[in-house]
Design an enzyme around this catalytic site. Structure first.
Site, PDB file in Angstrom:
ATOM      1  N   LYS A  50       0.773  -1.228   0.104  1.00  0.00           N
ATOM      2  CA  LYS A  50      -0.136   0.065  -0.064  1.00  0.00           C
ATOM      3  C   LYS A  50       0.732   1.236  -0.030  1.00  0.00           C
ATOM      4  O   LYS A  50       0.480   2.224  -0.373  1.00  0.00           O
ATOM      5  CB  LYS A  50      -0.999   0.075   1.121  1.00  0.00           C
ATOM      6  CG  LYS A  50      -1.979  -1.089   1.206  1.00  0.00           C
ATOM      7  CD  LYS A  50      -3.362  -0.517   0.754  1.00  0.00           C
ATOM      8  CE  LYS A  50      -4.338  -1.824   0.890  1.00  0.00           C
ATOM      9  NZ  LYS A  50      -5.634  -1.682   0.080  1.00  0.00           N
ATOM     10  N   SER A  75      -9.369   1.453   8.225  1.00  0.00           N
ATOM     11  CA  SER A  75      -8.678   0.875   9.536  1.00  0.00           C
ATOM     12  C   SER A  75      -7.318   0.247   9.571  1.00  0.00           C
ATOM     13  O   SER A  75      -6.915  -0.621  10.251  1.00  0.00           O
ATOM     14  CB  SER A  75      -9.777   0.207  10.429  1.00  0.00           C
ATOM     15  OG  SER A  75     -10.167  -0.918   9.439  1.00  0.00           O
ATOM     16  N   ASP A 207     -16.360 -11.427  -4.516  1.00  0.00           N
ATOM     17  CA  ASP A 207     -17.037 -10.510  -5.231  1.00  0.00           C
ATOM     18  C   ASP A 207     -16.442 -10.395  -6.743  1.00  0.00           C
ATOM     19  O   ASP A 207     -16.807 -10.155  -7.700  1.00  0.00           O
ATOM     20  CB  ASP A 207     -17.198  -9.171  -4.749  1.00  0.00           C
ATOM     21  CG  ASP A 207     -15.823  -8.597  -4.134  1.00  0.00           C
ATOM     22  OD1 ASP A 207     -14.954  -9.313  -3.336  1.00  0.00           O
ATOM     23  OD2 ASP A 207     -15.467  -7.415  -4.641  1.00  0.00           O
ATOM     24  N   SER A 300       1.913  -9.433  -0.402  1.00  0.00           N
ATOM     25  CA  SER A 300       1.086  -7.877  -0.321  1.00  0.00           C
ATOM     26  C   SER A 300       1.546  -7.295   1.110  1.00  0.00           C
ATOM     27  O   SER A 300       1.827  -6.214   1.055  1.00  0.00           O
ATOM     28  CB  SER A 300      -0.274  -8.137  -0.609  1.00  0.00           C
ATOM     29  OG  SER A 300      -0.838  -9.163   0.163  1.00  0.00           O
ATOM     30  N   ASN A 303       1.807  -7.098   8.064  1.00  0.00           N
ATOM     31  CA  ASN A 303       1.253  -6.520   9.381  1.00  0.00           C
ATOM     32  C   ASN A 303       0.134  -7.600  10.007  1.00  0.00           C
ATOM     33  O   ASN A 303      -1.011  -7.265   9.699  1.00  0.00           O
ATOM     34  CB  ASN A 303       0.713  -5.156   9.003  1.00  0.00           C
ATOM     35  CG  ASN A 303       1.579  -4.194   8.688  1.00  0.00           C
ATOM     36  OD1 ASN A 303       2.712  -4.307   9.222  1.00  0.00           O
ATOM     37  ND2 ASN A 303       1.396  -3.070   7.929  1.00  0.00           N
TER      38      ASN A 303
END
Lengths: 311, 311
Positions: A50, A75, A207, A300, A303
């Site tokens: 990110k 979040s 989805d 990816s 954390n």
């Protein structure tokens, strides 16, 4: 988005992100019968890919825009990525977080200099709080996945991977909001040698799989997956890219995700998030497809809450 | 052991071990106020530095000795290291394991081709079983820490580290049986530029600290530490080296070990064993000593039972 847009993004963020290593594992090659190349975005700054999208978005702003700051509601990892990118640029980051966000995530955002606004845990409240900050501060809103600059920044992970290993047959990423998958598909299209892009997705939040089937953006009925980064849905900017350039979505069961995560932890001795294990789970599920192929996997992020492991 | 002995060992095992990466972390530099260089033996073959000593011992044997195989008694990393080294050389490895050895360790040894003999969980039984195999098979006994070839093999980790970063002020390792600390001290002596070697040891099993104080090999009263790889004691071959070339032993508390382990997992996203966290815990405990210094840390291994984490 053109090939030059991707090259520009890579140039723009080069000084602000790590060029992460690509690891291989004989043991996991044996288990999968493929030849695997793991692009370790778990070692990226703030611990996830990110950072790339956030940095590209922040450094794409004009100086005047930068001075008014950036705002997002999240979040998760994107909140940390925006905070750290803004800190790197020396500008304010306003982060709207739901009151349910774990304290450890709030602390991480504060640690990177983000200014937190806590709101009730509904999407509507998150959006209205972010809008209020946009108006009051003149800050620019950054979306975690459905924004051109973010997609372009995300693309740079696969660009680096293809620089190191130009002849990959496949690159896999997890798919949540679709920003990493779309960016990766663009990179494989422009810089691969017939390299196909595949998304890995939990059955529980499929989805993206259903969206590719129906041709329109579908919603998730539940959020019941351990891959908490993948509960989000596709957007109108990344979905057309995914439709055009992604070869297929492979869905995996929850126990396959945990098993894949555990294999990577135990054999590679690196820490990855549950979401991050989904593409490797997809490779193990569809062994015949990947047998003998050269397969890149974007790991990816790393954390995790060590107090809440699935083992 | 001469400088040439170390050079020969490095040459001997070069093709059989990984040259592991040296990682750095801005965040852990900030926490410690030192400049840290982590030599990642957790990424070594079979997951620990023990591979180096075992490989050097196996490949130092004559062809005739090799054909009769090797034997050791161990429930830990050395059993796996001997098994994998023997497999690499194409010779038999006989591993005596106490009946209390976790199934996961037995499975790992079998996976590397070791032939297991289970015995009662006393040192006497382990030794007598290993002796019986020595006699029956003519196999050569390998000791996990108190053997020249093993010490020389272990030294190669610090040799590589000093090749990458020649101007380190300190190198730290954990100290259990003393084989890694002795090898590292020799490497720092021959190849460092005034580089001092320091051992990290749990207060609970501080036999090495007390041995350096008294000048003779002391025993542990208890084995009550989370650093399960460090419960063993010094030997008559490595102790003289440690006395001559090790600067000091720093002792740490159990909670400091867990905290250091957690910091490395969370910030570096890599998996290390509790024993492996002890030197970093020592750096955090003695911040003044290491402030602003260039400090190498041998991350000794990454074989943990994910079902039994201390977090």
């Amino acid at each position: 988005m053109t090939k030059q847009d991707l090259i520009d993004a890579k140039e723009r963020i080069g000084a602000h992100v790590h060029r992460t290593p690509v690891l291989t594992s004989k043991q996991l090659d044996e288990v999968s019968t493929a030849q695997l190349f793991f692009k370790c975005e778990n070692f990226q700054r703030m611990g996830a890919f990110k950072m790339r999208g956030a940095a590209n978005a922040v450094f794409s702003l004009t100086e005047a825009e930068q001075q008014r700051g950036v705002v997002t509601h999240s979040s998760g990892n994107f909140a940390q990525a925006v905070s750290l990118s803004a800190k790197t640029a020396g500008i304010p980051a306003y982060i709207v977080m739901p009151e349910t966000a774990p304290l450890v995530k709030q602390t991480a955002v504060k640690g990177y200099g983000g200014q937190i606004t806590i709101c009730p845990a509904t999407l509507k409240d998150r959006e209205s709080n972010a809008e209020a900050i946009q108006k009051e501060k003149g800050a620019t809103f950054l979306h975690p996945s459905n924004q051109e600059e973010v997609i372009l920044g995300n693309a740079t992970a696969a660009m680096e991977l293809l620089e190191d290993h130009p002849d990959l047959d496949y690159i896999l990423t997890p798919v949540g909001g679709g920003g990493l998958l779309a960016g990766t598909a663009l990179a494989a299209h422009y810089f691969g040698q017939g390299c196909k892009t595949i998304g890995g997705e939990p059955f529980e939040v499929d989805d993206a799989y259903r969206s590719l089937q129906s041709g329109k953006i579908e919603k998730n009925a539940s959020a019941n997956t351990i891959a908490d980064g993948l509960r989000t849905e596709l957007g109108d900017i990344n979905f057309p890219i995914i439709k055009e350039y992604v070869d297929q979505i492979i869905r995996v069961e929850e126990d396959e995700i945990v098993q894949a995560m555990r294999l990577i932890w135990e054999r590679m001795k690196i820490i990855i998030e549950p979401s991050c294990a989904v593409p490797f789970a997809a490779v193990l599920r569809e062994k015949e497809l990947f047998k003998g192929k050269r397969v890149g996997i974007i790991l990816s992020g790393g954390n995790v809450d060590l107090g809440k492991l699935p083992f």
